[in-house]
Design an enzyme around this catalytic site. Structure first.
Site, PDB file in Angstrom:
ATOM      1  N   ASP A   1       4.213 -11.846  -9.188  1.00 55.79           N
ATOM      2  CA  ASP A   1       5.114 -10.946  -8.471  1.00 55.79           C
ATOM      3  C   ASP A   1       6.278 -11.713  -7.837  1.00 55.79           C
ATOM      4  OD1 ASP A   1       2.424 -10.002  -8.693  1.00 55.79           O
ATOM      5  OD2 ASP A   1       2.885  -8.394  -7.300  1.00 55.79           O
TER       6      ASP A   1
ATOM      7  N   HIS B   1       8.955  -9.474  -6.303  1.00 56.44           N
ATOM      8  CA  HIS B   1       9.202  -8.485  -5.250  1.00 56.44           C
ATOM      9  C   HIS B   1      10.538  -8.638  -4.526  1.00 56.44           C
ATOM     10  CE1 HIS B   1       5.924  -5.702  -5.109  1.00 56.44           C
ATOM     11  NE2 HIS B   1       5.021  -6.664  -5.193  1.00 56.44           N
TER      12      HIS B   1
ATOM     13  N   ASP C   1       6.070  -6.395 -11.083  1.00 55.93           N
ATOM     14  CA  ASP C   1       6.449  -6.280  -9.678  1.00 55.93           C
ATOM     15  C   ASP C   1       7.655  -7.157  -9.359  1.00 55.93           C
ATOM     16  OD1 ASP C   1       4.436  -4.450  -9.411  1.00 55.93           O
ATOM     17  OD2 ASP C   1       3.503  -5.399  -7.675  1.00 55.93           O
TER      18      ASP C   1
ATOM     19  N   ASP D   1      11.053  -3.916  -5.178  1.00 58.99           N
ATOM     20  CA  ASP D   1      10.412  -3.327  -3.994  1.00 58.99           C
ATOM     21  C   ASP D   1      10.034  -4.408  -2.989  1.00 58.99           C
ATOM     22  OD1 ASP D   1      10.617  -0.644  -4.683  1.00 58.99           O
ATOM     23  OD2 ASP D   1       8.626  -0.542  -5.581  1.00 58.99           O
ATOM     24  N   ARG D   2       9.910  -3.950  -1.747  1.00 60.17           N
ATOM     25  CA  ARG D   2       9.576  -4.815  -0.608  1.00 60.17           C
ATOM     26  C   ARG D   2      10.753  -5.716  -0.229  1.00 60.17           C
ATOM     27  NH1 ARG D   2       5.005  -3.003   2.033  1.00 60.17           N
ATOM     28  NH2 ARG D   2       3.284  -2.702   0.589  1.00 60.17           N
TER      29      ARG D   2
ATOM     30  N   ASN E   1       2.841  -2.335 -11.249  1.00 60.05           N
ATOM     31  CA  ASN E   1       2.692  -1.018 -10.640  1.00 60.05           C
ATOM     32  C   ASN E   1       3.915  -0.617  -9.821  1.00 60.05           C
ATOM     33  OD1 ASN E   1       1.628  -3.120  -8.749  1.00 60.05           O
ATOM     34  ND2 ASN E   1       1.376  -1.385  -7.375  1.00 60.05           N
ATOM     35  N   HIS E   2       4.791  -1.578  -9.504  1.00 59.19           N
ATOM     36  CA  HIS E   2       6.014  -1.249  -8.763  1.00 59.19           C
ATOM     37  C   HIS E   2       7.206  -0.959  -9.674  1.00 59.19           C
ATOM     38  CE1 HIS E   2       5.226  -1.567  -4.400  1.00 59.19           C
ATOM     39  NE2 HIS E   2       4.156  -2.227  -4.822  1.00 59.19           N
TER      40      HIS E   2
ATOM     41  N   HIS F   1      -0.534  -7.209 -15.429  1.00 62.31           N
ATOM     42  CA  HIS F   1      -0.213  -7.256 -14.007  1.00 62.31           C
ATOM     43  C   HIS F   1      -1.440  -7.044 -13.129  1.00 62.31           C
ATOM     44  CE1 HIS F   1       2.020  -6.989 -10.316  1.00 62.31           C
ATOM     45  NE2 HIS F   1       1.377  -5.859 -10.025  1.00 62.31           N
TER      46      HIS F   1
ATOM     47  N   ARG G   1      -7.365  -0.004  -3.074  1.00 57.63           N
ATOM     48  CA  ARG G   1      -6.016   0.571  -3.081  1.00 57.63           C
ATOM     49  C   ARG G   1      -6.020   2.088  -3.218  1.00 57.63           C
ATOM     50  NH1 ARG G   1      -2.533  -3.801  -4.508  1.00 57.63           N
ATOM     51  NH2 ARG G   1      -3.665  -5.560  -5.364  1.00 57.63           N
TER      52      ARG G   1
ATOM     53  N   HIS H   1      -0.505  -9.233  -8.863  1.00 61.45           N
ATOM     54  CA  HIS H   1      -0.847  -8.018  -8.121  1.00 61.45           C
ATOM     55  C   HIS H   1      -1.399  -8.242  -6.719  1.00 61.45           C
ATOM     56  CE1 HIS H   1      -1.518  -3.734  -8.018  1.00 61.45           C
ATOM     57  NE2 HIS H   1      -2.817  -3.757  -8.253  1.00 61.45           N
TER      58      HIS H   1
END
Length: 494
Positions: free
Chosen positions: A237, A239, A266, A269-270, A298-299, A347, A395, A422
């Site tokens: 990731d 991010h 990923d 995001d964030r 997943n993002h 991922h 989750r 992840h």
């Protein structure tokens, strides 16, 4: 990312000494750790408190908060629900359950709990604000469903007139050369982004249109062969941490045919430089289609982007139309990659049921938003666990899988091990399931607060033995993580 088991060590020794005192002090320890943001120890001590007093609604509510802070939203939802089963009048339980449901994209369920809080506390300004924001999202979703038709959705590409899109005379930034990405363009674009400057919208659209065409021709399971003298770098990731991405290239060299990379989802995001990250990665994919690989996380999905910042960032820096095109592109990202028929990279992780084969992965119709269950969902969302078997996901999506599940999958498909991402890991990577499940995470000091290292992996064709390389976070401009996130997420989660 759920940073389970990787918490701050501040005050741990004090906590350990206090723990030796009488059991009645356990709840106090939990509160101390929540206050210090040492959420993993808070979870530990609240769990001990609940063993002593399993009917205490407050303990379940407070442990729910700690789970929220460590992004274990499934566990947070379960605790908030249990809290309300014990005491339906405990208002904080409704707050916790609403926040958990928001994080899981269950907006209607969240709205119902916010309504309860507002009805009981009509003068609570915070509750009223969250109710109004959540209600706005529910209505927006309903409107989107109402205008949707059964016809094939028209692509944003069809409405763009790139040829007649003018680049203004005062724009001095990088431009594609005859409409193509070159290494010169990539270096200029990264320098341009480093100075917090925006790529011209025409160039951004050119990249997106070309990458959509390229990705749509790829299989859901990409299969490559490394020769004995070749190596590949696998990153986890990123991010939206653009300056840490630049540091990876500084440490490990720019991508090239002789220095291939695989980025394992990923990308966005964030972090608040997600556009810079994704345009850089897409640019290298166009430049090096057979040496630079990208897998979906997943993002790279609409729900996550709406809540955790990427949609807001694209709208702030460009337009809503451009975000829609990003959404189309993300749906074409491959879901897994197999290296030398021996190493499988994805991922999230393995599957909710046994019997899934590589051929099943090849057959996945990935051009869509992920379903709530099944192999596509699992590839993006699942996590390993130390004990055998499977369990409910922390989750709230997919499952957790044990070493026996990994062993059976590898044996059936004649693989050696899997590499996944992840999850935040304190050292940037983690080796579990007797060396057959490897996690790599490449966003150091995740969200500017976790203090974790980042890592990447070298795999050589000669032996496929993973070599781990760690790195630490580098400074970035003063733009906070989640700066573009949904305001309700900012209010409830940060």
């Amino acid at each position: 990312m759920c940073n389970e088991g990787k918490c701050s060590t501040n005050g741990n020794n004090k906590c350990a000494m206090k723990l030796n005192r009488r059991a009645e002090n356990v709840p106090v320890l939990s509160i101390v750790n929540v206050t210090k943001k040492d959420y993993e120890n808070a979870i530990k001590f609240y769990s001990e408190a609940l063993e002593l007093n399993p009917g205490n609604a407050i303990y379940f509510s407070n442990r729910s908060l700690a789970y929220l802070r460590t992004e274990c939203y499934g566990y947070a939802l379960a605790d908030a629900t249990k809290c309300l089963e014990i005491d339906k009048n405990y208002i904080k339980g409704y707050y916790r359950r609403a926040t958990s449901n928001m994080a899981l994209g269950k907006f209607k369920a969240a709205l119902k709990d916010y309504e309860t809080v507002v009805r009981v506390r009509p003068n609570d300004k915070d509750a009223k604000m969250k109710y109004q924001e959540c209600n706005k999202i529910v209505k927006q979703k309903a409107f989107e469903r109402a205008i949707a038709s059964d016809e094939v959705k028209r692509s944003v590409v069809d409405s763009l007139d790139i040829e007649n899109m003018m680049i203004e005379d005062d724009y001095s930034g990088p431009k594609l050369e005859d409409g193509k990405v070159t290494m010169k363009f990539m270096k200029e674009m990264m320098d341009w982004f480093k100075d917090q400057k925006k790529l011209h919208r025409k160039c951004a659209y050119q990249i997106l249109i070309q990458i959509k065409e390229l990705l749509s021709k790829l299989p859901s399971l990409v299969e490559i062969t490394l020769k004995e003298n070749e190596k590949i770098t696998i990153c986890g990731d990123t991010h939206g941490q653009f300056y840490d991405l630049l540091n990876i290239f500084e440490l490990n060299g720019l991508p090239s045919d002789s220095n291939p990379y695989l980025f394992n989802g990923d990308f966005v995001d964030r972090g608040s430089f997600s556009l810079e990250v994704i345009l850089t990665l897409f640019g290298f994919k166009l430049l090096l289609p057979d040496s630079f690989y990208l897998l979906r996380g997943n993002h790279e999905t609409d729900n996550m982007n709406q809540m955790y910042g990427f949609e807001g960032e694209v709208k702030a820096k460009y337009t809503a139309q451009m975000f829609q095109l990003f959404s189309e592109v993300f749906q074409w990202l491959p879901l897994a990659q197999c290296i030398n028929n021996k190493v499988l990279v994805m991922h999230g992780g393995l599957f909710s049921e046994d019997g899934v084969t590589l051929d099943d992965l090849r057959k996945i119709d990935r051009n869509r938003q992920p379903p709530d269950s099944g192999p596509m969902c699992d590839l993006l969302w699942s996590d390993p666990q130390p004990q055998n078997g499977r369990s409910v996901s922390k989750r709230g999506v997919s499952c957790q899988f044990g070493p026996d599940v990994t062993e059976r999958f590898l044996n059936q498909n004649k693989l050696d091990y899997i590499v996944r991402s992840h999850e935040v890991k304190a050292e940037g990577y983690e080796v579990t399931h007797s060396g057959k499940c490897i996690t790599v995470f490449s966003a150091p000091n995740y969200c500017d607060q976790m203090g974790n290292k980042g890592a990447y992996i070298h795999l050589r064709g000669s032996d496929l033995k993973p070599e781990f390389h760690q790195f630490t976070a580098v400074p970035h401009p003063n733009v906070k993580p989640m700066a573009y996130a949904n305001s309700l997420m900012q209010m409830g989660m940060m």
